[in-house]
Motif scaffolding. Structure first.
Motif, PDB file in Angstrom:
ATOM      1  N   UNK A 256     -49.597  21.579  19.532  1.00 35.40           N
ATOM      2  CA  UNK A 256     -50.757  22.171  20.200  1.00 35.40           C
ATOM      3  C   UNK A 256     -50.729  22.044  21.714  1.00 35.40           C
ATOM      4  N   UNK A 257     -49.699  21.433  22.281  1.00 33.75           N
ATOM      5  CA  UNK A 257     -49.617  21.285  23.737  1.00 33.75           C
ATOM      6  C   UNK A 257     -49.192  22.611  24.365  1.00 33.75           C
ATOM      7  N   UNK A 258     -49.940  23.048  25.369  1.00 36.65           N
ATOM      8  CA  UNK A 258     -49.660  24.312  26.036  1.00 36.65           C
ATOM      9  C   UNK A 258     -49.965  24.200  27.518  1.00 36.65           C
ATOM     10  N   UNK A 259     -49.539  25.210  28.281  1.00 44.24           N
ATOM     11  CA  UNK A 259     -49.669  25.201  29.739  1.00 44.24           C
ATOM     12  C   UNK A 259     -50.687  26.247  30.162  1.00 44.24           C
ATOM     13  N   UNK A 260     -51.537  25.877  31.124  1.00 43.76           N
ATOM     14  CA  UNK A 260     -52.477  26.800  31.755  1.00 43.76           C
ATOM     15  C   UNK A 260     -52.365  26.622  33.267  1.00 43.76           C
ATOM     16  N   UNK A 261     -52.708  27.661  33.997  1.00 38.10           N
ATOM     17  CA  UNK A 261     -52.722  27.593  35.460  1.00 38.10           C
ATOM     18  C   UNK A 261     -54.182  27.463  35.899  1.00 38.10           C
ATOM     19  N   UNK A 262     -54.488  26.365  36.613  1.00 35.43           N
ATOM     20  CA  UNK A 262     -55.843  26.124  37.093  1.00 35.43           C
ATOM     21  C   UNK A 262     -55.769  25.802  38.586  1.00 35.43           C
ATOM     22  N   UNK A 263     -56.479  26.601  39.376  1.00 35.64           N
ATOM     23  CA  UNK A 263     -56.492  26.441  40.836  1.00 35.64           C
ATOM     24  C   UNK A 263     -55.071  26.394  41.417  1.00 35.64           C
ATOM     25  N   UNK A 264     -54.192  27.250  40.916  1.00 28.59           N
ATOM     26  CA  UNK A 264     -52.838  27.342  41.457  1.00 28.59           C
ATOM     27  C   UNK A 264     -51.905  26.221  41.034  1.00 28.59           C
ATOM     28  N   UNK A 265     -52.315  25.388  40.071  1.00 24.88           N
ATOM     29  CA  UNK A 265     -51.473  24.299  39.583  1.00 24.88           C
ATOM     30  C   UNK A 265     -51.268  24.448  38.080  1.00 24.88           C
ATOM     31  N   UNK A 266     -50.047  24.152  37.634  1.00 24.73           N
ATOM     32  CA  UNK A 266     -49.742  24.206  36.202  1.00 24.73           C
ATOM     33  C   UNK A 266     -50.197  22.903  35.557  1.00 24.73           C
ATOM     34  N   UNK A 267     -50.968  23.012  34.495  1.00 22.80           N
ATOM     35  CA  UNK A 267     -51.507  21.848  33.790  1.00 22.80           C
ATOM     36  C   UNK A 267     -51.119  21.932  32.317  1.00 22.80           C
ATOM     37  N   UNK A 268     -50.816  20.779  31.712  1.00 20.10           N
ATOM     38  CA  UNK A 268     -50.534  20.713  30.275  1.00 20.10           C
ATOM     39  C   UNK A 268     -51.794  20.249  29.565  1.00 20.10           C
ATOM     40  N   UNK A 269     -52.198  20.993  28.546  1.00 23.76           N
ATOM     41  CA  UNK A 269     -53.360  20.654  27.729  1.00 23.76           C
ATOM     42  C   UNK A 269     -52.894  20.390  26.310  1.00 23.76           C
ATOM     43  N   UNK A 270     -53.571  19.491  25.613  1.00 25.18           N
ATOM     44  CA  UNK A 270     -53.305  19.259  24.198  1.00 25.18           C
ATOM     45  C   UNK A 270     -52.211  18.251  23.906  1.00 25.18           C
ATOM     46  N   UNK A 271     -51.624  17.639  24.911  1.00 31.02           N
ATOM     47  CA  UNK A 271     -50.620  16.596  24.690  1.00 31.02           C
ATOM     48  C   UNK A 271     -51.352  15.272  24.504  1.00 31.02           C
TER      49      UNK A 271
ATOM     50  N   UNK B  26     -47.202  29.699  27.135  1.00 28.68           N
ATOM     51  CA  UNK B  26     -46.192  28.719  27.527  1.00 28.68           C
ATOM     52  C   UNK B  26     -46.530  27.438  26.778  1.00 28.68           C
ATOM     53  N   UNK B  27     -45.633  27.003  25.904  1.00 23.93           N
ATOM     54  CA  UNK B  27     -45.872  25.826  25.073  1.00 23.93           C
ATOM     55  C   UNK B  27     -44.868  24.734  25.422  1.00 23.93           C
ATOM     56  N   UNK B  28     -45.258  23.481  25.173  1.00 22.84           N
ATOM     57  CA  UNK B  28     -44.377  22.342  25.413  1.00 22.84           C
ATOM     58  C   UNK B  28     -43.395  22.253  24.242  1.00 22.84           C
ATOM     59  N   UNK B  29     -42.096  22.268  24.540  1.00 24.01           N
ATOM     60  CA  UNK B  29     -41.072  22.221  23.503  1.00 24.01           C
ATOM     61  C   UNK B  29     -40.559  20.810  23.266  1.00 24.01           C
ATOM     62  N   UNK B  30     -40.304  20.072  24.347  1.00 26.85           N
ATOM     63  CA  UNK B  30     -39.827  18.702  24.187  1.00 26.85           C
ATOM     64  C   UNK B  30     -40.145  17.888  25.429  1.00 26.85           C
ATOM     65  N   UNK B  31     -40.094  16.582  25.240  1.00 27.67           N
ATOM     66  CA  UNK B  31     -40.379  15.613  26.285  1.00 27.67           C
ATOM     67  C   UNK B  31     -39.230  14.623  26.280  1.00 27.67           C
ATOM     68  N   UNK B  32     -38.679  14.291  27.461  1.00 27.17           N
ATOM     69  CA  UNK B  32     -37.518  13.407  27.502  1.00 27.17           C
ATOM     70  C   UNK B  32     -37.431  12.688  28.840  1.00 27.17           C
ATOM     71  N   UNK B  33     -36.707  11.574  28.827  1.00 27.89           N
ATOM     72  CA  UNK B  33     -36.394  10.854  30.054  1.00 27.89           C
ATOM     73  C   UNK B  33     -35.095  11.413  30.599  1.00 27.89           C
ATOM     74  N   UNK B  34     -35.077  11.762  31.874  1.00 29.13           N
ATOM     75  CA  UNK B  34     -33.861  12.192  32.551  1.00 29.13           C
ATOM     76  C   UNK B  34     -33.659  11.194  33.677  1.00 29.13           C
TER      77      UNK B  34
END
Length: 154
Positions: free
Chosen positions: A51-66, A108-116
């Protein structure tokens, strides 16, 4: 490349649900702004990306639902479990995401999360919703592949 220059990628979480619900056509790697207690929880691999997805708010990309659960040792300085988290992207990438989000059926959905290395990275993908028959077709194809693999082994 010298041994010290290699960046080690260590996976944290993978969003299988996104690949089931969406046809992913494009991917972007982004940094993410996190609190210290959130990073400690991520080192244990405790995060929910469904359910994690991306929205643009006030010119910034934010992740919701994580959902990142609270860190037990953080006491009163703990973070909110399901808060919006800022993505670190270039201006043109943000404009592109905003343009894509305005199209019908795109997300735009979150596919994976990782340490780089020592940093936490997020891979987001442009998804278009699958219809029910597309999902059934994917399941049939996966089952057929599994049967072929079994036949080859045995």
């Amino acid at each position: 490349m010298p041994e010290s220059k290699k960046t080690h990628i260590r996976p944290i979480a993978h969003n299988k649900r996104a690949f089931h619900d969406f046809m992913i056509s494009d991917k972007i790697e982004a940094g993410i702004v996190l609190a210290g207690s959130e990073v400690k929880v991520l080192r244990d691999g405790k995060v929910t990306l469904a359910g994690a997805h991306v929205r643009i708010i006030r010119g910034e990309a934010q992740v919701f639902g994580m959902k990142i659960p609270e860190y037990p040792q953080a006491n009163r300085l703990n973070h909110e479990v399901e808060r919006e988290r800022k993505l670190l992207l270039h201006k043109r990438q943000i404009e592109r995401i905003d343009r894509d989000l305005n199209q019908r059926g795109a997300a735009w959905v979150v596919l994976r999360l990782y340490f780089k290395g020592a940093r936490v990275k997020v891979e987001i993908g442009l998804g278009r919703g699958k219809r029910q028959h597309d999902k059934r077709h994917d399941l049939k194809k996966r089952d057929a592949q599994r049967e072929m693999d079994r036949a080859i082994k045995g």
